[in-house]
Design a protein around this motif. Sequence first.
Motif, PDB file in Angstrom:
ATOM      1  N   LEU A   1       0.829  -1.214   0.000  1.00  0.00           N
ATOM      2  CA  LEU A   1       0.000   0.000   0.000  1.00  0.00           C
ATOM      3  C   LEU A   1       0.859   1.259   0.000  1.00  0.00           C
ATOM      4  CD1 LEU A   1      -2.565  -1.227   2.688  1.00  0.00           C
ATOM      5  CD2 LEU A   1      -2.848  -1.252   0.202  1.00  0.00           C
ATOM      6  N   THR A   2       2.147   1.064  -0.279  1.00  0.00           N
ATOM      7  CA  THR A   2       3.073   2.210  -0.270  1.00  0.00           C
ATOM      8  C   THR A   2       3.892   2.236  -1.555  1.00  0.00           C
ATOM      9  OG1 THR A   2       4.975   1.010   0.640  1.00  0.00           O
ATOM     10  CG2 THR A   2       3.390   1.891   2.228  1.00  0.00           C
ATOM     11  N   SER A   3       4.565   3.345  -1.745  1.00  0.00           N
ATOM     12  CA  SER A   3       5.610   3.418  -2.759  1.00  0.00           C
ATOM     13  C   SER A   3       6.919   3.516  -1.990  1.00  0.00           C
ATOM     14  CB  SER A   3       5.405   4.668  -3.625  1.00  0.00           C
ATOM     15  OG  SER A   3       6.484   4.810  -4.511  1.00  0.00           O
ATOM     16  N   TRP A   4       7.804   2.554  -2.201  1.00  0.00           N
ATOM     17  CA  TRP A   4       9.036   2.525  -1.391  1.00  0.00           C
ATOM     18  C   TRP A   4      10.199   2.059  -2.256  1.00  0.00           C
ATOM     19  CZ3 TRP A   4      11.260  -1.781   2.000  1.00  0.00           C
ATOM     20  CH2 TRP A   4      12.292  -1.276   2.799  1.00  0.00           C
ATOM     21  N   ASN A   5      11.259   2.844  -2.288  1.00  0.00           N
ATOM     22  CA  ASN A   5      12.413   2.474  -3.110  1.00  0.00           C
ATOM     23  C   ASN A   5      13.490   1.743  -2.310  1.00  0.00           C
ATOM     24  OD1 ASN A   5      13.666   4.412  -1.610  1.00  0.00           O
ATOM     25  ND2 ASN A   5      14.001   5.856  -3.295  1.00  0.00           N
ATOM     26  N   GLY A   6      13.231   1.471  -1.054  1.00  0.00           N
ATOM     27  CA  GLY A   6      14.199   0.732  -0.244  1.00  0.00           C
ATOM     28  C   GLY A   6      15.157   1.637   0.512  1.00  0.00           C
ATOM     29  N   GLY A   7      15.219   2.884   0.133  1.00  0.00           N
ATOM     30  CA  GLY A   7      16.153   3.806   0.776  1.00  0.00           C
ATOM     31  C   GLY A   7      15.436   4.802   1.666  1.00  0.00           C
ATOM     32  N   THR A   8      14.495   5.520   1.105  1.00  0.00           N
ATOM     33  CA  THR A   8      13.763   6.529   1.875  1.00  0.00           C
ATOM     34  C   THR A   8      12.567   5.884   2.567  1.00  0.00           C
ATOM     35  OG1 THR A   8      12.560   7.020  -0.140  1.00  0.00           O
ATOM     36  CG2 THR A   8      14.429   8.438   0.372  1.00  0.00           C
ATOM     37  N   ASP A   9      11.822   6.674   3.337  1.00  0.00           N
ATOM     38  CA  ASP A   9      10.651   6.120   4.023  1.00  0.00           C
ATOM     39  C   ASP A   9       9.548   5.783   3.017  1.00  0.00           C
ATOM     40  OD1 ASP A   9      11.840   6.337   6.467  1.00  0.00           O
ATOM     41  OD2 ASP A   9      11.072   8.367   6.827  1.00  0.00           O
ATOM     42  N   PRO A  10       8.809   4.706   3.273  1.00  0.00           N
ATOM     43  CA  PRO A  10       7.688   4.369   2.374  1.00  0.00           C
ATOM     44  C   PRO A  10       6.638   5.483   2.364  1.00  0.00           C
ATOM     45  CG  PRO A  10       8.176   2.559   3.894  1.00  0.00           C
ATOM     46  CD  PRO A  10       8.958   3.726   4.364  1.00  0.00           C
ATOM     47  N   VAL A  11       6.063   5.714   1.194  1.00  0.00           N
ATOM     48  CA  VAL A  11       5.011   6.734   1.056  1.00  0.00           C
ATOM     49  C   VAL A  11       3.686   6.017   0.821  1.00  0.00           C
ATOM     50  CG1 VAL A  11       4.193   8.690  -0.323  1.00  0.00           C
ATOM     51  CG2 VAL A  11       6.657   8.355   0.058  1.00  0.00           C
ATOM     52  N   TRP A  12       2.697   6.342   1.634  1.00  0.00           N
ATOM     53  CA  TRP A  12       1.386   5.687   1.554  1.00  0.00           C
ATOM     54  C   TRP A  12       0.706   6.030   0.226  1.00  0.00           C
ATOM     55  CZ3 TRP A  12      -1.059   2.092   4.354  1.00  0.00           C
ATOM     56  CH2 TRP A  12      -2.419   1.906   4.139  1.00  0.00           C
TER      57      TRP A  12
ATOM     58  N   GLY B   1      13.299  -1.170  -8.548  1.00  0.00           N
ATOM     59  CA  GLY B   1      13.506  -0.270  -7.417  1.00  0.00           C
ATOM     60  C   GLY B   1      12.220   0.137  -6.718  1.00  0.00           C
ATOM     61  N   ASN B   2      11.135  -0.609  -6.921  1.00  0.00           N
ATOM     62  CA  ASN B   2       9.888  -0.257  -6.234  1.00  0.00           C
ATOM     63  C   ASN B   2       9.410  -1.442  -5.401  1.00  0.00           C
ATOM     64  OD1 ASN B   2       7.422   0.627  -5.352  1.00  0.00           O
ATOM     65  ND2 ASN B   2       6.910   1.646  -7.276  1.00  0.00           N
ATOM     66  N   PHE B   3       9.800  -1.436  -4.148  1.00  0.00           N
ATOM     67  CA  PHE B   3       9.449  -2.532  -3.258  1.00  0.00           C
ATOM     68  C   PHE B   3       7.953  -2.548  -2.960  1.00  0.00           C
ATOM     69  CE2 PHE B   3      13.918  -2.071  -2.776  1.00  0.00           C
ATOM     70  CZ  PHE B   3      14.408  -3.320  -2.459  1.00  0.00           C
ATOM     71  N   GLY B   4       7.330  -1.381  -3.008  1.00  0.00           N
ATOM     72  CA  GLY B   4       5.889  -1.308  -2.762  1.00  0.00           C
ATOM     73  C   GLY B   4       5.132  -2.047  -3.850  1.00  0.00           C
ATOM     74  N   TYR B   5       5.465  -1.756  -5.097  1.00  0.00           N
ATOM     75  CA  TYR B   5       4.775  -2.406  -6.210  1.00  0.00           C
ATOM     76  C   TYR B   5       5.072  -3.909  -6.216  1.00  0.00           C
ATOM     77  CZ  TYR B   5       2.832  -3.096 -10.854  1.00  0.00           C
ATOM     78  OH  TYR B   5       2.064  -3.524 -11.903  1.00  0.00           O
TER      79      TYR B   5
END
Lengths: 295, 421
Positions: A43-54, A263-267
């Motif tokens: 349920l987030t967008s997260w590249n593994g480095g910065t904080d996940p974005v809802w 690079g998109n752990f959320g997806y």
Amino acid sequence: MKGMLQRLAGSTVAASLLFLMPALLVLFLFRLVPIEQAFYLSLTSWNGGTDPVWVGLANFERIAGDPVFWRALTNNLLILLFLPLWVLGPLVIAVIIHSGVPGAKFFRLMIFLPAVLSPVVIGAYFNVLLKYKGPLNVFLRSVGLEGFARQWLTDPATVLPTMVLIFIWATLGIGTIIYLAALAQVNAELYEAAELDGANWLQRLRDITVPETWRTIEFWAIFVMVSTFTTVFPYVYTLTRGGPGYSTYLLDYYVYDAAFFGGNFGYASAVGMVLLVLVTGVCGLAFFLLRRRQA
Amino acid sequence: MHRNVKRIVLAAAFLAAGTAATLADELSGEITVWDWNYETETWGKALKQVDAEFLAMHPGVTIKHVAQPHANYYQLWQTANATQSGPDVMQMHAGTFGVLTYPESLEPLNDYITPEMRASIKGWEAVAANFDADGTIYGVPGNFSGWVFYYNKALFAQAGISEAPKTYDELLADCEKLKAAGILPFALGNQDALGTLQYLNILFPGNFNEADSVRLVSGDLKYNGDEFKRVNQHLLDLIDAGYFDPGFSSMLQWTDAVDSFASGESAMIAGIASDTVSYNEFLPSLGDDLGVFYAPADTVSDPYIPDSSGPVWVMTNYSHNKDAAWAYIEFMTGPRGAQIQYEVAGVLPINTAYQLPDDAPEFVKGMVGDFLDHPTFLYVSSLMRQDVVFEWMRLFQDVIAGSLTLDEALNQLQDLQDNPK
């Protein structure tokens, strides 16, 4: 208090819980917590480095319109077309070995051997074997069958069937051993009676072996179905990386690819959740079949 | 009076130098360094020597040097990065392939880089935000690398070709002559789709100057536009004309293609200036027959050399020992580091504070001279967004196989560029 503890110690339920605790703890830590984390990340967008974005359900909405996802799912479903061969191949081999052909123990060992090989080793082996100038094509050319020489792992027309046949080969040994165990439970008198009645090999297979080992066949079919969704990653990774193009791109490879190359752990987590639902559906089908059988 | 002032200035200079030396000696603690070459036979040996000399200079520092596998280097780093437990210093690829994809985890180095360092090293755009060498810098270029065509002079002569091609049309004509002479023009391995990417990298500057290259990857020019299609069509034409080994799609560039070129089976190969698929692998077998030429001109008359300035060296922004980490990077990319890496591993020095020795092979001197004298710019697959690069690799495989037309593939590529996942 002391009395309560004594009652608890004497309780079967408490003892069961106590013995189950380590397994439940492992299940909780290494299954449920990762699933919960993956669901959150989906349920987030997260590249593994910065904080996940809802992002809410955005990843799932995107999956619906993602041609790569549908291509991967299609490939997974295409693999299921090989299910009859995957399920019945080991059964036929097990029947032959069980019938006591000369050298049965040797064949059993040979057929089981791939099961103890790492998928990475199998991938590397077939990569060499199936090169355009590799041993298989060299052999085909040397016996005048040049027309059959192919780019086995890089031609979109041949690569998926080739890869599936490699999966089947790799799991053949396990399937055969499972079927052999089931065949050992079949009453030998049934075969003797059938032989006296003049039943041939195929009839005995159809009318005795298959019905008597049906539960094992069901189990193996479900196991194989689930495996096609969850355990083919090392083969794809070592053999084709999903290529050429997206010809052998499967859902579990997509999870890896979207996370570590996209690079998109959320997806990737969202694709993983969809995969989990699909596999759960397959497992549900398994329970349905088994319960129907029991009934 | 004048003499006294001079003495005071000198004394102050010595004092400053002494203080600097003392500060240098005061470096302490552990730094963790990651790269993918540390256990290799040649470059690894050079890196070990760099470490040893650095430690001799800074006895208070210890180095935990970790060789990570190249195949999943960034995956491992991202995993460590998520908990900020990654290294202090690491080797990375230039551009979007490495450093520019992860700026949020890297230390901006502008305040560390001295004017002397800046002036003596080329290729800063490869480690700078927006490929702007005057912008935020996230790494230090490590060496001259980048994409070149190596060729076999003896095979060229056998086909009646006296000099290397300078334009794409000349390249086509030479391929035809080679083919007519029974010589395979190109070595290529494309099982992992990386081989064709190398060819794209070299052909690309023939149609895109530096400014247009940036316009393409930033979206001002389109991947399904005429210019990019033309480069792709060139590559496709070379394949369709039969200038590559028929089994190229099941071969690997790093092994099979290298063997093919090094053994004289093929006349040209898309290679790297330093590192693997480099002159280091070809010079021993081809000797004076080894030649090099660069991006052939097409619509751009004087193409840049597609360079990577690397691998490059970066510092993580969560490093707990930034002084020692920077000292290590400074030494690694400085003249002594460059010297060790050239002498031990043949890595081409990008730092002009180190000059190649007089007895260096003429081939090496020539190539370093070319990189210094010609315009260089980051190669296209490290300018493009990496998801777009990976998509191109897959789509182009489909185009080669005939599953997609080039137009369909480039439309899909543009769609991904416009709608990133």
